[in-house]
Every structure is written in structure tokens, then in C-alpha cells.
Motif scaffolding. Structure first.
Motif, short mmCIF file in Angstrom:
data_model
loop_
_atom_site.label_atom_id
_atom_site.label_comp_id
_atom_site.label_asym_id
_atom_site.label_seq_id
_atom_site.Cartn_x
_atom_site.Cartn_y
_atom_site.Cartn_z
N GLY A 78 -10.35 43.45 6.14
CA GLY A 78 -10.22 44.40 7.38
C GLY A 78 -11.09 45.50 7.12
O GLY A 78 -11.51 46.33 7.96
N THR A 79 -12.14 45.76 6.02
CA THR A 79 -13.16 46.36 5.94
C THR A 79 -14.32 46.05 6.81
O THR A 79 -14.61 44.85 7.22
CB THR A 79 -13.71 46.69 4.49
OG1 THR A 79 -14.07 45.49 3.94
CG2 THR A 79 -12.54 47.34 3.83
N LEU A 80 -15.38 46.83 7.06
CA LEU A 80 -16.31 46.58 7.76
C LEU A 80 -17.99 46.70 7.09
O LEU A 80 -17.91 47.58 6.31
CB LEU A 80 -16.40 47.66 9.15
CG LEU A 80 -17.45 47.29 10.19
CD1 LEU A 80 -17.01 47.46 11.59
CD2 LEU A 80 -18.77 47.88 9.88
N ARG A 122 -18.50 51.41 7.82
CA ARG A 122 -17.51 52.11 8.68
C ARG A 122 -17.97 53.56 8.80
O ARG A 122 -18.00 54.26 9.66
CB ARG A 122 -16.21 52.06 8.37
CG ARG A 122 -15.33 52.60 9.60
CD ARG A 122 -13.82 52.29 9.78
NE ARG A 122 -13.65 50.73 9.54
CZ ARG A 122 -13.62 49.97 10.63
NH1 ARG A 122 -13.84 50.64 11.75
NH2 ARG A 122 -13.36 48.71 10.50
N ASP A 123 -18.62 54.15 7.70
CA ASP A 123 -19.08 55.43 7.52
C ASP A 123 -20.60 55.95 7.38
O ASP A 123 -20.99 56.72 7.60
CB ASP A 123 -18.32 56.12 6.18
CG ASP A 123 -17.04 56.08 6.44
OD1 ASP A 123 -16.30 56.64 7.46
OD2 ASP A 123 -16.18 55.53 5.59
N ARG A 124 -21.46 54.77 7.04
CA ARG A 124 -22.88 54.78 6.63
C ARG A 124 -23.81 53.80 7.30
O ARG A 124 -23.16 52.79 7.23
CB ARG A 124 -22.80 55.38 5.22
CG ARG A 124 -21.93 56.50 4.65
CD ARG A 124 -22.40 56.61 3.20
NE ARG A 124 -23.54 57.59 2.86
CZ ARG A 124 -23.77 58.72 2.92
NH1 ARG A 124 -22.77 59.52 3.03
NH2 ARG A 124 -24.95 59.16 2.82
N LEU A 177 -23.74 47.91 17.82
CA LEU A 177 -22.77 47.98 16.63
C LEU A 177 -22.89 49.47 16.14
O LEU A 177 -21.92 50.24 15.87
CB LEU A 177 -23.43 47.15 15.64
CG LEU A 177 -22.91 47.28 14.07
CD1 LEU A 177 -21.16 47.14 14.09
CD2 LEU A 177 -23.39 46.38 13.28
N MET A 178 -24.00 50.07 16.27
CA MET A 178 -24.35 51.45 15.89
C MET A 178 -23.77 52.45 16.72
O MET A 178 -22.97 53.28 16.30
CB MET A 178 -25.64 51.95 15.62
CG MET A 178 -26.53 51.40 14.63
SD MET A 178 -26.02 51.47 12.95
CE MET A 178 -25.71 53.14 13.06
N ARG A 179 -23.60 52.27 18.07
CA ARG A 179 -22.99 53.24 19.03
C ARG A 179 -21.37 53.09 18.90
O ARG A 179 -20.87 54.22 18.98
CB ARG A 179 -23.23 52.84 20.43
CG ARG A 179 -24.67 52.91 20.86
CD ARG A 179 -24.89 52.44 22.27
NE ARG A 179 -26.11 53.12 22.82
CZ ARG A 179 -26.52 53.36 24.20
NH1 ARG A 179 -25.51 53.12 25.07
NH2 ARG A 179 -27.48 53.93 24.54
N ARG A 180 -20.86 52.00 18.63
CA ARG A 180 -19.25 51.79 18.46
C ARG A 180 -18.95 52.52 17.01
O ARG A 180 -17.96 53.24 16.88
CB ARG A 180 -19.20 50.38 18.38
CG ARG A 180 -19.15 49.79 19.57
CD ARG A 180 -18.42 48.54 19.64
NE ARG A 180 -18.42 47.99 20.91
CZ ARG A 180 -17.84 46.77 21.36
NH1 ARG A 180 -16.94 46.00 20.47
NH2 ARG A 180 -17.78 46.26 22.65
N LEU A 181 -19.94 52.44 16.01
CA LEU A 181 -19.63 53.11 14.68
C LEU A 181 -19.65 54.47 14.62
O LEU A 181 -18.91 55.32 14.28
CB LEU A 181 -20.50 52.43 13.49
CG LEU A 181 -20.23 51.07 13.13
CD1 LEU A 181 -21.50 50.55 12.26
CD2 LEU A 181 -18.96 50.87 12.62
N ILE A 182 -20.59 55.08 15.42
CA ILE A 182 -21.00 56.44 15.58
C ILE A 182 -19.91 56.93 16.44
O ILE A 182 -19.22 58.13 16.00
CB ILE A 182 -22.39 56.80 16.13
CG1 ILE A 182 -23.26 56.64 15.15
CG2 ILE A 182 -22.41 58.17 16.65
CD1 ILE A 182 -24.74 56.30 15.83
#
Length: 205
Positions: A78-80, A122-124, A177-182
Motif C-alpha cells: 500500500g505504500t507508494l 508519498r511525501d518527497r 504523478l508529480m501533480r497528483r502527489l503534490i
């Protein structure tokens, strides 16, 4: 943008990644075939079948409905986490662009590219191009996300700018991907939804 970069994931069945060469891409799972011809995108269920016109916007919508880049980046627990090899370069200078005395923007000069790896969780975002060209930054601290047909740029703290030219991955996958994570990072921090990613990240608040 190369067709394999646009269709990094199958818009029909969601298989990731697609295979491609030149102006054609195909899915090893369901057999769908997409090609670009004279400015048109043509789709067939298998190579040689009857072809139908399809728009790039419709293909992107279908890919997003299958989860876009998130599914492949999500591990079994479940981690990204997701990584790619890239040619990484950093801004070394910028020059103001003026028209009739009015500042219109800036033109960046990038330093020589170096081989490296870009990894996100998910954070960095983590960048490793060897030596001093390495670092890790929170998604909340990024200033902008900007993509071209062949590269992705991130504005980092302390007025830094880094550019990635992916060796075997899609810049569109990475932009999405970056847009969704941000966006997710801002929402989890209670800072509102992101409504703009370039020329700077802006929330709806």
C-alpha cells in the motif's frame, strides 16, 4: 511528444506499460493498436483491424480512469514509491526577457546533464545524480512543475531548478504523478486544493 510517452498505459485495459516504436504503440495484454498518421490518431482493437479516429484528450481520460501512474507506483503493502533513470541537469543562470521595457519572463541556462535516478514516495522527491547533485525535497516545498514533450522541470527551494530527461520512461507519466502527489500532500496538510502548477504552485485558498 512521442506516442509512447502519451500512451504510457493502455487506455483500453489499463496494462502498464504499453509497448511502442516510432508512431505506433500497442498493448501486449489486450492487443489494442494506436498509431499516428498525418496528424491523426488511429485506434484499432488489434493490428490490421478497422481503424477509428481518436483524440489525445480521450486517450488521456481513459488512462486516468485506469489510475494513471498511481497504480504502478503503489506497492503491494500500500505504500507508494516509483523510480526512473534520467539525464539530470540544474539551472546555472537565467536571463530576463523584456519587450518594450516590460518583463515578460526568464530564459534559463541549464548545466551539463548527468546520469542519475529520480525517486518519489508519498511525501518527497529524491534526486541522485552523484556528488553534490543529490537531494531530497518535500512535495510541499516544491515551487512549480512544468513539463515539455521530452522533459520535466521542478522548481526547488532556494531558487533551484532541476530538469529530468527520462531515459526509458514517459515525461507525461511523471508530470501526472508529480501533480497528483503534490495535490495529495497539500490536501493532507489542510492547505487546500492545488489549482495551478506553473509558473508556480497555487492553491484555491
Amino acid at each position: 511528444m512521442a506516442l509512447i510517452d502519451l500512451c504510457y498505459r493502455c487506455p483500453q485495459c489499463g496494462h502498464d506499460p504499453m509497448d511502442g516504436e516510432g508512431d505506433a504503440v500497442w498493448c501486449a495484454s489486450c492487443g489494442i493498436w494506436i498509431e499516428r498518421s498525418r496528424g491523426r490518431l488511429l485506434l484499432s482493437l488489434t493490428e490490421g483491424d478497422q481503424q477509428f479516429d481518436v483524440s489525445a484528450a480521450d486517450l488521456c481520460r481513459r488512462i486516468d480512469e485506469h489510475g494513471g501512474p498511481i497504480t504502478r507506483a503503489t506497492r503491494d503493502d500500500g505504500t507508494l514509491e516509483y523510480s526512473a533513470r534520467a539525464r539530470i541537469s540544474w539551472r546555472v543562470s537565467e536571463q530576463a526577457v523584456r519587450y518594450r521595457g516590460v518583463l515578460r519572463g526568464f530564459v534559463e541556462s541549464m548545466g551539463p546533464p548527468a546520469p542519475g535516478t529520480v525517486t518519489v514516495d508519498r511525501d518527497r522527491v529524491h534526486v541522485d545524480a552523484g556528488g553534490r547533485h543529490a537531494g531530497s525535497w518535500r512535495h510541499l516545498d516544491l515551487g512549480a512543475v512544468q513539463a515539455s514533450s521530452s522533459s520535466l522541470q521542478l522548481s526547488l527551494p532556494d531558487d533551484q531548478l532541476v530538469q529530468f530527461r527520462f531515459e526509458d520512461d514517459s515525461p507525461r507519466r511523471w508530470e501526472t504523478l508529480m501533480r497528483r502527489l503534490i495535490t495529495d500532500a497539500y490536501e493532507r496538510a489542510g492547505r487546500g486544493g492545488v489549482v495551478e502548477f506553473q509558473p508556480r504552485i497555487v492553491t484555491g485558498w
